[in-house]
Design a protein around this motif. Structure first.
Motif, mmCIF file in Angstrom:
data_model
loop_
_atom_site.group_PDB
_atom_site.id
_atom_site.type_symbol
_atom_site.label_atom_id
_atom_site.label_comp_id
_atom_site.label_asym_id
_atom_site.label_seq_id
_atom_site.Cartn_x
_atom_site.Cartn_y
_atom_site.Cartn_z
ATOM 1 N N THR A 33 15.254 55.425 28.042
ATOM 2 C CA THR A 33 14.485 55.744 29.331
ATOM 3 C C THR A 33 14.057 54.448 29.957
ATOM 4 O OG1 THR A 33 12.400 55.810 28.298
ATOM 5 C CG2 THR A 33 13.727 57.954 28.755
ATOM 6 N N LEU A 34 13.779 53.406 29.228
ATOM 7 C CA LEU A 34 13.458 52.208 29.908
ATOM 8 C C LEU A 34 13.663 50.918 29.361
ATOM 9 C CD1 LEU A 34 11.836 51.442 32.799
ATOM 10 C CD2 LEU A 34 9.701 51.422 31.261
ATOM 11 N N ASN A 38 20.677 55.264 32.337
ATOM 12 C CA ASN A 38 20.182 56.222 33.175
ATOM 13 C C ASN A 38 20.059 55.377 34.747
ATOM 14 O OD1 ASN A 38 17.606 54.687 33.343
ATOM 15 N ND2 ASN A 38 16.895 56.023 32.041
ATOM 16 N N ALA A 39 19.524 55.832 35.727
ATOM 17 C CA ALA A 39 19.657 55.610 36.971
ATOM 18 C C ALA A 39 18.645 54.342 37.070
ATOM 19 C CB ALA A 39 19.248 56.636 38.049
ATOM 20 N N LEU A 40 17.471 54.445 36.527
ATOM 21 C CA LEU A 40 16.554 53.575 36.361
ATOM 22 C C LEU A 40 16.840 52.421 35.711
ATOM 23 C CD1 LEU A 40 13.613 52.404 37.095
ATOM 24 C CD2 LEU A 40 12.803 53.588 34.825
ATOM 25 N N LEU A 82 12.171 50.442 45.180
ATOM 26 C CA LEU A 82 10.884 50.242 44.296
ATOM 27 C C LEU A 82 10.468 51.689 43.767
ATOM 28 C CD1 LEU A 82 8.939 47.105 45.542
ATOM 29 C CD2 LEU A 82 10.759 47.395 43.668
ATOM 30 N N ARG A 83 10.258 51.574 42.398
ATOM 31 C CA ARG A 83 9.752 52.718 41.880
ATOM 32 C C ARG A 83 9.267 52.285 40.748
ATOM 33 N NH1 ARG A 83 15.107 53.223 41.656
ATOM 34 N NH2 ARG A 83 16.024 53.978 39.743
ATOM 35 N N ALA A 84 8.264 53.213 39.905
ATOM 36 C CA ALA A 84 7.541 52.686 38.671
ATOM 37 C C ALA A 84 8.593 52.601 37.497
ATOM 38 C CB ALA A 84 6.819 53.979 38.355
ATOM 39 N N GLY A 85 8.555 51.645 36.826
ATOM 40 C CA GLY A 85 9.422 51.198 35.783
ATOM 41 C C GLY A 85 10.288 50.116 36.060
#
Length: 677
Positions: free
Chosen positions: A54-55, A84-86, A181-184
């Protein structure tokens, strides 16, 4: 096989499949051990399957780059699949996808954009992307010598392009990636390299450190002095990434303040929220002192900070049979953001009353008050209103953030023809100008922008408001107080003795106020006011229903501006689609024609709504000689509408569908805002 990482051999390829987050030291160490085991066995064609990851952190990126270097030296290599997208965005902004095969051609292309100094100009890139028309670009270019500002700043200030479209084009021109920008999408390790004060001052967000390179989000990719300072402070080379200024400041708060994890309110920095103008009686001050160590204080402060940061217009605190809840109204829609324990709810209400200097023992009667706080570098007013209910008091705080108010008539997002006609109405020496629409449609904002446009030391401008929301210089502002009989009509009668040139009446509510406003317009004053009607021509029938004589209204009324606020499509999750036949027809296009429209998928930035921010649509009717004759003759709505259409009038629905075709909003949002029958 290393614990937590599944290893599979297919031919000469060795597949490693980690899971969870590759962030902490233990997870990165497991990955390094698994890769080292493969290298020791001379299995040098490695595929890293990130389907269950996930990250990733900067340390994990370093480990993968180090492994890729060792494998390449042995005639093999590392390939990454299924991010994934992030994670894909992390690869792109850090330049990882340019060094390691990530099976993401789009990301690699973004990293190898046209180099700085390329032949294409910013305007040409915006034209090619369809973000702007040639007419608007030419107008901005014409204004540039007069204003002495960069072309991009003019385009955004005038509303010709969004900041996101501008940054994307700038990124293509300079070869700098753009990211939402977003969390992570930033690593705590990178944040620790630069102190918060310096990051806020320079308006940058450290994202990832990979080896000796620091990926840095900024809104100005040409801020070389800032990059030099950061390089000196961190000892790293700076890799700039473009992001919106608003997003950078928002995530600086989240990144450096552990209180803002998602939308969970855990704690807060009390020093960043200061209650101003608080003159508490001694017993109230004692209550506040006793609650000082309570988590309730932190919770209330955190709620206020989050509401201000997320541009909420109202904060709702309410209790029910089963649970308490806190909701924000953002862009006209309520979102539930927190469900505190029910046993905390009375303490939350008491804390709010203490901040508003109200009686905490009074729970049977409604109360109104005011809280002024300083947070995030600005002063914000909060209007307090409580109402007793069967499960306790409901409290609503209206957020009046002066820094977010629009007091420039050029920034009301009017079509150019409507803007010029509205300025023409404001230039008149006398007459009545009405702004109409339901509650929350932006009428008061429009009047403030109009008054701000008209203000001059040579004019006496007087306002009558309930309440006075924003204080303006050189304007005589007065607040209604119906408790002592100081109504709109009573005050308006006395304002006429103050030698006014321009009068703004917050709202025409009754016949007496309407009559005095019309008489003032007929005796050489320019009068601006609001009225609750569904469309512009509805204002005529409403004034007549109030008892205004048609011949007086026809002579006094100069124009009517109807408006609505519709939500913009979120730029972070915006996607295009081919409109079905029924939407093509609704847009007024020929049957069978194809039309690309846009909508939002929903993301964290927009509370999964697909919308973020609002834009206004307007319907302007000028009262010319022909329209005056129709009003005097008490013509019906159909006749008035037909006369307006003969003058080229466009209604609210037509104005809204123009925004739909411009891919700023959706047909569903227009239907919701206008209630098309």
């Amino acid at each position: 096989m290393t614990e937590g990482i599944v290893s599979t051999r297919v031919g000469v390829m060795e597949y490693l499949a980690p899971s969870g987050q590759l962030c902490d030291d233990a997870a990165v160490a497991q990955l390094q051990a698994a890769i080292a085991s493969c290298i020791a066995a001379r299995r040098v064609q490695l595929v890293l399957d990130l389907a269950d990851v996930t990250l990733v952190s900067g340390r994990a990126l370093e480990a993968m780059l180090e492994a890729h270097g060792r494998l390449s030296a042995m005639g093999g290599g590392l390939k990454v699949l299924n991010p994934n997208a992030l994670v894909r965005d992390i690869f792109r902004v850090t330049g990882f996808s340019a060094q390691v095969d990530t099976s993401d051609p789009e990301g690699a292309a973004a990293d190898t954009a046209a180099p700085a100094g390329g032949a294409k100009k910013l305007g040409a890139i915006l034209l090619e992307s369809g973000a702007i028309t040639a007419e608007r670009l030419n107008e901005a270019a014409r204004l540039q010598p007069q204003l002495g500002r960069r072309l991009g700043h003019i385009l955004v200030d005038r509303g010709f392009v969004s900041e996101t479209d501008l940054l994307k084009a700038l990124g293509i021109q300079l070869g700098v990636p753009y990211v939402g920008l977003r969390a992570g999408l930033y690593d705590p390790v990178a944040l620790a390299l630069l102190d918060q004060e310096a990051a806020r001052r320079l308006e940058v967000l450290p994202m990832f450190r990979v080896r000796d390179t620091l990926t840095l989000a900024c809104c100005d990719p040409q801020a070389v002095p800032a990059f030099d300072e950061i390089a000196r402070r961190t000892g790293c080379q700076v890799r700039p990434v473009l992001a919106r200024r608003e997003d950078i400041l928002k995530h600086l708060t989240e990144g450096y303040d552990a209180s803002f994890e998602g939308i969970d309110f855990v704690t807060t920095q009390e020093e960043d929220l200061e209650v101003l103008e608080s003159t508490l009686p001694e017993d109230y001050a004692r209550i506040d002192e006793m609650a000082g160590a309570s988590p309730v204080v932190n919770l209330v402060n955190a709620v206020m900070q989050r509401a201000i940061r997320d541009r909420a217009s109202d904060i709702h605190f309410e209790n029910s049979r089963t649970r308490a809840r806190i909701r924000f109204r953002i862009d006209g829609i309520l979102y539930e953001v927190m469900t505190p324990r029910q046993d905390l709810y009375p303490a939350i209400v008491s804390r709010l009353k203490v901040m508003a200097n109200l009686d905490i023992a009074e729970r049977r009667m409604p109360q109104d008050g005011r809280i002024q706080v300083a947070t995030q570098g600005r002063v914000v007013d909060l209007r307090f209103s409580s109402l007793p209910g069967i499960f306790g008091e409901k409290v609503v705080l209206r957020v009046l953030d002066k820094s977010q108010s629009i007091l420039d008539i050029e920034k009301l997002a009017m079509r150019e023809d409507n803007l010029q006609r509205f300025k023409g109405l404001l230039a008149r020496s006398h007459g009545l100008i009405l702004a109409t629409g339901p509650t929350g449609s932006g009428k008061t904002t429009t009047l403030y922008a109009a008054i701000n446009h008209l203000k001059s030391i040579e004019k006496n401008i007087v306002t009558i408001e309930d309440p006075v929301e924003f204080q303006l210089d050189v304007i005589n502002q007065n607040q209604v107080n119906e408790a002592i009989g100081l109504t709109f009509a009573h005050m308006l009668k006395h304002v006429l003795r103050q030698d006014p040139d321009i009068i703004m009446v917050g709202e025409i509510r009754d016949r007496q106020t309407a009559e005095i406003a019309v008489q003032a317009a007929l005796t050489g004053h320019l009068v601006l006011s609001t009225l609750h009607t569904n469309d512009a021509l509805g204002a005529v029938s409403r004034m007549l229903d109030m008892g205004i004589e048609p011949y007086l209204l026809g002579s006094a009324l100069a124009g009517v501006l109807a408006q609505r606020l519709v939500r913009r499509i979120c730029e972070e999750c915006k996607t295009n689609y081919l409109a079905p036949p029924e939407l093509v027809a609704a847009c007024g296009l020929p049957a069978g024609s194809s039309q690309q429209l846009a909508r939002g998928r929903g993301c964290q930035s927009c509370y999964d709504s697909g919308y973020r921010g609002r834009v206004s649509i307007h319907e302007l009717v000028e009262i010319g000689p022909e329209m005056q004759r129709h009003i005097v003759a008490r013509a019906g709505m159909d006749e008035l509408r037909a006369q307006a259409e003969r003058g080229g009038h466009k209604d609210l629905h037509a104005a809204g569908m123009e925004l739909v075709l411009d891919r700023q909003t959706t047909p569903e949002e227009i239907a919701r805002a206008i209630h098309v029958q």
